[in-house]
Structures are given as structure tokens and as C-alpha cells.
Enzyme design. Sequence first.
Site, PDB file in Angstrom:
ATOM      1  N   HIS A  18       0.871  -1.178   0.000  1.00 40.21           N
ATOM      2  CA  HIS A  18       0.000   0.000   0.000  1.00 40.21           C
ATOM      3  C   HIS A  18       0.908   1.229   0.000  1.00 40.21           C
ATOM      4  CE1 HIS A  18      -2.889  -2.949   2.073  1.00 40.21           C
ATOM      5  NE2 HIS A  18      -3.272  -2.812   0.821  1.00 40.21           N
ATOM      6  N   GLU A 174       2.362  -5.593  10.781  1.00 46.24           N
ATOM      7  CA  GLU A 174       1.383  -4.498  10.773  1.00 46.24           C
ATOM      8  C   GLU A 174       1.642  -3.621  11.996  1.00 46.24           C
ATOM      9  OE1 GLU A 174      -1.485  -2.565   8.879  1.00 46.24           O
ATOM     10  OE2 GLU A 174      -1.650  -4.714   8.423  1.00 46.24           O
TER      11      GLU A 174
END
Length: 314
Positions: A18, A174
Site C-alpha cells: 500500500h 502491521e
Amino acid sequence: MSSPCAPVRRVGLFGGTHGNELSGVLLVRHWQQDGAEIQRPGVEVKPFLTNPRAVERCTRYIDCDLNRVFDPESLGPVVEDIPYEVRRAQEINHIFGPKGSDDAYDLIFDLHNTTSNMGGTIILENSRDDFTIQMVHYIKNALAPEPCPVLLIEHPSLKYATTRSVAKHPVGVEVGPQPQGVARGDVLDKMRKIVKHGLDFVQLFNEGKEFPPCTIEVFKIMEKVDYPRNKNGEITAIIHPKLQDQDWQPLKNGDPLFLTLDGEIISYQGNCTVYPTFINEAAYYEKNQAFVKTEKIKLTAKYLRSSVSDQSTS
């Protein structure tokens, strides 16, 4: 006692899946210029920018989410006029795969940021992968007393088809909270440490170190929860202030979930305690997701050692 596993010879470090999640972007670019800290003896470690166009524009994606298109249909025959990310997925599969084959990379760390208060989280996709469970056990011990939550996204109906799933052992990293398009030093440092300890584990494993059976606590995904909406599909309530930033904390029946714009509290209705995460994640508004419900479970890995020790004694 389980049979020896083959040594890990190829590791991918993915950043920019991303394009507005900057910790992985910055680390991968740095490692491409100076990879001394990620090199380990006998292992090819390849830092790789997965979605360069999205990185250039500092946006999550160009046409569609790269982290959801590693399914058989998208990775199938090349056709014209496909979304940029699907074409990119085919290129990544060619370099690091093919997915599901013996030629695929052994291990991929895919580096992500979240706007949610998840800390330094590791994401697993397979509850029966002894290698990754042992590696996570090692990483958690190395980071202690700093917490390192583990999210297991294995689910019968929720299929993610992640970028990292091209590898034999896919691992998501993450780290948050961090706004999109921003790089925070503390968040980048947490991500860097998780990767370092993971690569240290690979080195020890390849050198023939024996890892006894171990157990780790993980948060297993149960379901995604959407925001309350009206008949036009518009959001009518926001995350309640008492739930905001409470990722991984227990949510019990009657606890506040949402707050309407009229001031009405919408409470959690459930007969068991759950543990929400990805709370109010900015990127998930478009996915109709306010948070993810998880349950705590234990994962156990068998005794693990590399077959390299057999080769050295034969």
C-alpha cells in the site's frame, strides 16, 4: 518428533504494497541502497517495492487493492486491460513464486502500517505452519517485555489472497498507529526490530539450532463488523470514544461500540468476550469495516530443526 525441514534460502522483504504506508517504503528503499543489516549467511534476502506507482502517488493503490488479488483467477493467464495491481501481482508471482510451487520464495515479510492502535503486530495465515509459529515465538521472546500481538487471519469464508501469500511461509508485519502518508520514528523502529529478529531466527534455524515444541497466544479473526448505516448506505454512527484505540482489549456484552450523531450509544451484544482490532482503520471505510472481532486461542508448534544439521554430519 517431526522430521527436519529444509533450510530457508530465499527471503523477501516487501514494502509499499500500500503506497501510503511509509514505514515499509522507507525501510525497503534504505535496504536497497544499504542492505548490511538484513544480510544473513547463506540466505538471499531481497528487499522489494511491491506497488511503485502507488508509492509514487502516496496512495493506497492505483486501481484495486494489491493485497487482495493473489487468487488463482487474478494470477491466471495474462489478458489486456486488467487493473494495474492485477498485472503487478502477476509480475510479483513470476519473481517470487509461482504461488504454491516448490520454486516459490521460502519466506516473505510484508510490511504494513495501520492507523489503528495495534502496536507491532504479526499476521499469520496458517495455524499449522510450525516454522512461522516457531519464528513468531522467537520474535515475541526477543521483543519482551514489549507486547507483540499475533493476528491469525485463517478463516473458512474470509479469503484475503495477500501479496505475501506467494511465499511458502507468509508473514505480515502491521505496525501502528500511524497516519497514512506519514512516517513515525517509533513505529518504524518497531517494524525494523520485528524484521531483524525474524531474520535472526532464520539464521539460527539454518545453522541447525533445535527449537523445542512451543505454544503462542494468537487472536483469531471471527468476523468483520461494519458501521451502522442508513438505507442509503451512509454511516450514521462513529466508533465510541471508549472503544477508540482499545485494540486487543476485551470487549464484553453491554460495552459501548458506536455513538450516533444524535448521541445514542450502541452497545456490543454478544454472549462471549471478544478482542477487537483494526479499530477505525482509515483504509477500511471503503471496505465497510469498523473493526474486526477476534478470539484468543493457542497455537502449538512441533519440535523444529533444519535438515542442514543432517547434511553436516553425513
